[in-house]
Design an enzyme around this catalytic site. Structure first.
Site, PDB file in Angstrom:
ATOM      1  N   GLY A 169      -8.496   8.245  -2.102  1.00 23.35           N
ATOM      2  CA  GLY A 169      -9.248   9.956  -1.950  1.00 23.35           C
ATOM      3  C   GLY A 169      -9.899   9.941  -0.447  1.00 23.35           C
ATOM      4  O   GLY A 169      -9.981   8.890   0.371  1.00 23.35           O
ATOM      5  N   GLU A 176     -11.106   4.557   6.347  1.00 19.79           N
ATOM      6  CA  GLU A 176      -9.394   4.643   6.841  1.00 19.79           C
ATOM      7  C   GLU A 176      -9.949   6.526   7.331  1.00 19.79           C
ATOM      8  O   GLU A 176      -9.644   6.761   8.831  1.00 19.79           O
ATOM      9  CB  GLU A 176      -8.548   5.260   5.724  1.00 19.79           C
ATOM     10  CG  GLU A 176      -7.325   6.537   6.106  1.00 19.79           C
ATOM     11  CD  GLU A 176      -6.919   6.592   5.022  1.00 19.79           C
ATOM     12  OE1 GLU A 176      -7.707   6.717   4.034  1.00 19.79           O
ATOM     13  OE2 GLU A 176      -6.190   7.218   5.451  1.00 19.79           O
ATOM     14  N   ARG A 183       3.235  16.253 -15.114  1.00 23.17           N
ATOM     15  CA  ARG A 183       2.906  17.247 -16.266  1.00 23.17           C
ATOM     16  C   ARG A 183       3.492  16.736 -17.320  1.00 23.17           C
ATOM     17  O   ARG A 183       2.477  16.460 -18.748  1.00 23.17           O
ATOM     18  CB  ARG A 183       3.429  18.387 -16.280  1.00 23.17           C
ATOM     19  CG  ARG A 183       2.377  19.789 -15.630  1.00 23.17           C
ATOM     20  CD  ARG A 183       3.543  21.046 -15.116  1.00 23.17           C
ATOM     21  NE  ARG A 183       2.924  21.271 -14.076  1.00 23.17           N
ATOM     22  CZ  ARG A 183       2.490  22.861 -13.930  1.00 23.17           C
ATOM     23  NH1 ARG A 183       3.265  23.346 -14.702  1.00 23.17           N
ATOM     24  NH2 ARG A 183       2.820  23.625 -12.443  1.00 23.17           N
ATOM     25  N   ASP A 207      -6.250   3.720 -10.147  1.00 21.96           N
ATOM     26  CA  ASP A 207      -7.540   4.214  -8.466  1.00 21.96           C
ATOM     27  C   ASP A 207      -8.018   5.149  -8.719  1.00 21.96           C
ATOM     28  O   ASP A 207      -7.654   6.011  -9.473  1.00 21.96           O
ATOM     29  CB  ASP A 207      -6.795   4.021  -7.163  1.00 21.96           C
ATOM     30  CG  ASP A 207      -5.744   5.343  -6.733  1.00 21.96           C
ATOM     31  OD1 ASP A 207      -5.793   6.157  -7.456  1.00 21.96           O
ATOM     32  OD2 ASP A 207      -6.015   5.973  -4.877  1.00 21.96           O
ATOM     33  N   ASP A 248       1.916   4.252   2.197  1.00 25.24           N
ATOM     34  CA  ASP A 248       1.076   4.923   2.006  1.00 25.24           C
ATOM     35  C   ASP A 248       1.591   5.885   1.350  1.00 25.24           C
ATOM     36  O   ASP A 248       2.591   6.361   0.142  1.00 25.24           O
ATOM     37  CB  ASP A 248       0.498   5.324   3.149  1.00 25.24           C
ATOM     38  CG  ASP A 248      -1.555   5.668   2.655  1.00 25.24           C
ATOM     39  OD1 ASP A 248      -1.374   5.839   1.525  1.00 25.24           O
ATOM     40  OD2 ASP A 248      -1.823   6.902   3.462  1.00 25.24           O
ATOM     41  N   HIS A 252       1.028   4.969  -2.474  1.00 26.20           N
ATOM     42  CA  HIS A 252       0.969   5.934  -3.111  1.00 26.20           C
ATOM     43  C   HIS A 252       2.169   6.566  -4.539  1.00 26.20           C
ATOM     44  O   HIS A 252       3.300   6.839  -3.331  1.00 26.20           O
ATOM     45  CB  HIS A 252       0.045   6.435  -3.604  1.00 26.20           C
ATOM     46  CG  HIS A 252      -1.090   6.348  -2.679  1.00 26.20           C
ATOM     47  ND1 HIS A 252      -2.512   6.020  -3.498  1.00 26.20           N
ATOM     48  CD2 HIS A 252      -1.424   5.949  -1.038  1.00 26.20           C
ATOM     49  CE1 HIS A 252      -3.516   6.027  -2.629  1.00 26.20           C
ATOM     50  NE2 HIS A 252      -3.002   5.485  -1.211  1.00 26.20           N
ATOM     51  N   HIS A 289       0.655  -1.470   0.088  1.00 24.32           N
ATOM     52  CA  HIS A 289      -0.264  -0.022  -0.058  1.00 24.32           C
ATOM     53  C   HIS A 289       0.887   1.563  -0.001  1.00 24.32           C
ATOM     54  O   HIS A 289       1.606   1.751   0.896  1.00 24.32           O
ATOM     55  CB  HIS A 289      -0.586   0.193   0.893  1.00 24.32           C
ATOM     56  CG  HIS A 289      -1.950   1.245   0.957  1.00 24.32           C
ATOM     57  ND1 HIS A 289      -3.534   0.920   1.106  1.00 24.32           N
ATOM     58  CD2 HIS A 289      -1.684   2.644   1.268  1.00 24.32           C
ATOM     59  CE1 HIS A 289      -4.121   1.816   1.307  1.00 24.32           C
ATOM     60  NE2 HIS A 289      -3.009   2.912   1.166  1.00 24.32           N
ATOM     61  N   HIS A 305      -9.676   1.737  -0.333  1.00 25.47           N
ATOM     62  CA  HIS A 305      -9.587   1.635   0.653  1.00 25.47           C
ATOM     63  C   HIS A 305     -10.758   1.642   1.735  1.00 25.47           C
ATOM     64  O   HIS A 305     -11.880   2.684   0.749  1.00 25.47           O
ATOM     65  CB  HIS A 305      -8.880   3.689   0.595  1.00 25.47           C
ATOM     66  CG  HIS A 305      -6.764   3.897  -0.115  1.00 25.47           C
ATOM     67  ND1 HIS A 305      -7.212   3.096  -1.110  1.00 25.47           N
ATOM     68  CD2 HIS A 305      -6.378   4.832   0.667  1.00 25.47           C
ATOM     69  CE1 HIS A 305      -5.986   4.011  -1.319  1.00 25.47           C
ATOM     70  NE2 HIS A 305      -5.371   4.046  -0.169  1.00 25.47           N
TER      71      HIS A 305
HETATM   72 ZN    ZN Z   1      -3.222   4.878   0.862  1.00 27.71          ZN
END
Ligand code: ZN
Length: 344
Positions: A174, A204, A72, A140, A282, A19, A17, A201
């Site tokens: 999110g 949380e 970008r 995700d 995370d 990002h 997990h 998720h």
């Molecule tokens: Zn997360």
């Protein structure tokens, strides 16, 4: 526990997990910020430390999105991905499922979808060759962006000519407040039908009912966080019985104020209830942590010795989406390392 820290530092690990943009270290962020000078993100690494100090979850999302804005071009994507793998390899992370939000880069930012996929795949193969770290992707849905983002994400994840080879799972991130999970059921159904694993998720920042929704409507195979499951004994029993692992991220939970202090973190309650747990970082640089630190936190909260830590590392391997031979090889590597460490 200096010895335990040294043991953790050398322990081969899997991270389930974590990002993509949230793994951008101050060094990478400062490089990107210097390249894109109209951004409000500071390019000075020292100022970035203050910038990455959050007051609450909403503030965290704000900062996170401002770093997203620095990604970008396909070159930005490749650099970020490859450099993340370098940081992982330094911590002996051998395998990682990295969560990407292609909606942000491809749809919002307008990076060509083919160029985006080529950039991550190129970084993946280069990272495996250069660092020995195997990367896999989770795409995700950014929940706050609504159903249009869900539609675009599932399209990118399931269309044959677009979906990248390294993609193994489908997620939902999110904020949870005001973003009910059940509305995403049709998109998860399509992702699962296309052979992807379901890893939303849930629980949380909202209660255990969100975890139930993730299990029932999104057919979750693992739960991202699942922190509030501790408030529902029936849910804990269900997670234990069906061996649905929680991807626990202790430091993240403190940084976003989802849990007040580490000592109040429910990790021990999960283990006591027989739930399979993995520890994860995370958004590590944003939370001032890394995977090794999360293992040290787990060692303290669960009172683990070297064998306990090795078992925790093997949990992550076992419930990962790596193939069978890959899992066996990494588990054996953990065993060999641990036996060598403990040998007189
Ligand atoms: Zn997360």
């Amino acid at each position: 526990m200096p010895d335990l820290h040294a043991f953790i530092a050398g322990l081969p690990k899997a991270e389930l997990h974590v990002h993509h943009v949230g793994s951008a270290s101050p060094r990478i962020v400062s490089e990107l910020a210097a390249r894109h000078t109209d951004s409000k993100v500071p390019s000075d690494p020292e100022a970035l430390v203050d910038y990455f100090t959050f007051t609450d979850f909403a503030h965290f999302i704000d900062v996170y999105l401002s770093v997203v804005d620095l990604i970008r071009t396909p070159e930005d994507v490749r650099l970020l991905t490859y450099e993340i793998a370098r940081d992982m390899a330094r911590q002996q992370v051998r395998y990682a499922e990295l969560t990407l939000t292609p909606f942000s880069s491809v749809i919002r930012r307008g990076i060509d979808e083919g160029a985006f996929m080529d950039a991550i795949e190129d970084a993946r193969t280069a990272a495996e060759a250069d660092f020995g770290t195997i990367l896999r992707w989770c795409f995700d849905i950014p929940g706050e962006a609504g159903l249009e983002s869900a539609e675009q994400t599932v399209r990118l994840a399931t269309t044959d000519k677009i979906r990248p080879e390294g993609l193994v799972s489908f997620g939902l991130g999110g904020p949870e407040i005001g973003v009910p999970r059940p509305q995403f059921k049709p998109y998860f159904d399509r992702a699962i039908a296309a052979g992807l694993h379901s890893v939303p998720h849930a629980g949380e920042t909202t209660g255990p009912e969100t975890v139930w929704d993730a299990l029932t409507d999104l057919r979750a195979e693992r739960i991202g966080h699942g922190t509030s499951s501790a408030r529902d004994p029936k849910l804990l029993a269900h997670l234990a019985e069906h061996r649905i692992p929680l991807e626990v991220c202790p430091t993240s939970n403190i940084a976003t104020r989802a849990v007040r202090t580490l000592d109040e973190h429910p990790l021990k309650e999960f283990v006591r209830a027989g739930v399979v747990v993995t520890v994860n970082s995370d958004d590590p640089p944003m939370f001032g942590t890394d995977l090794n630190n999360e293992y040290a936190v787990a060692a303290r909260l669960l009172d683990l010795d070297e064998r306990g830590l090795a078992a925790l590392a093997k949990n992550a391997v076992e419930v990962s989406f790596l193939d069978g031979p890959g899992k066996a090889a990494l588990a054996a590597e953990i065993d060999t390392y641990t036996a060598g460490w403990l040998a007189p």
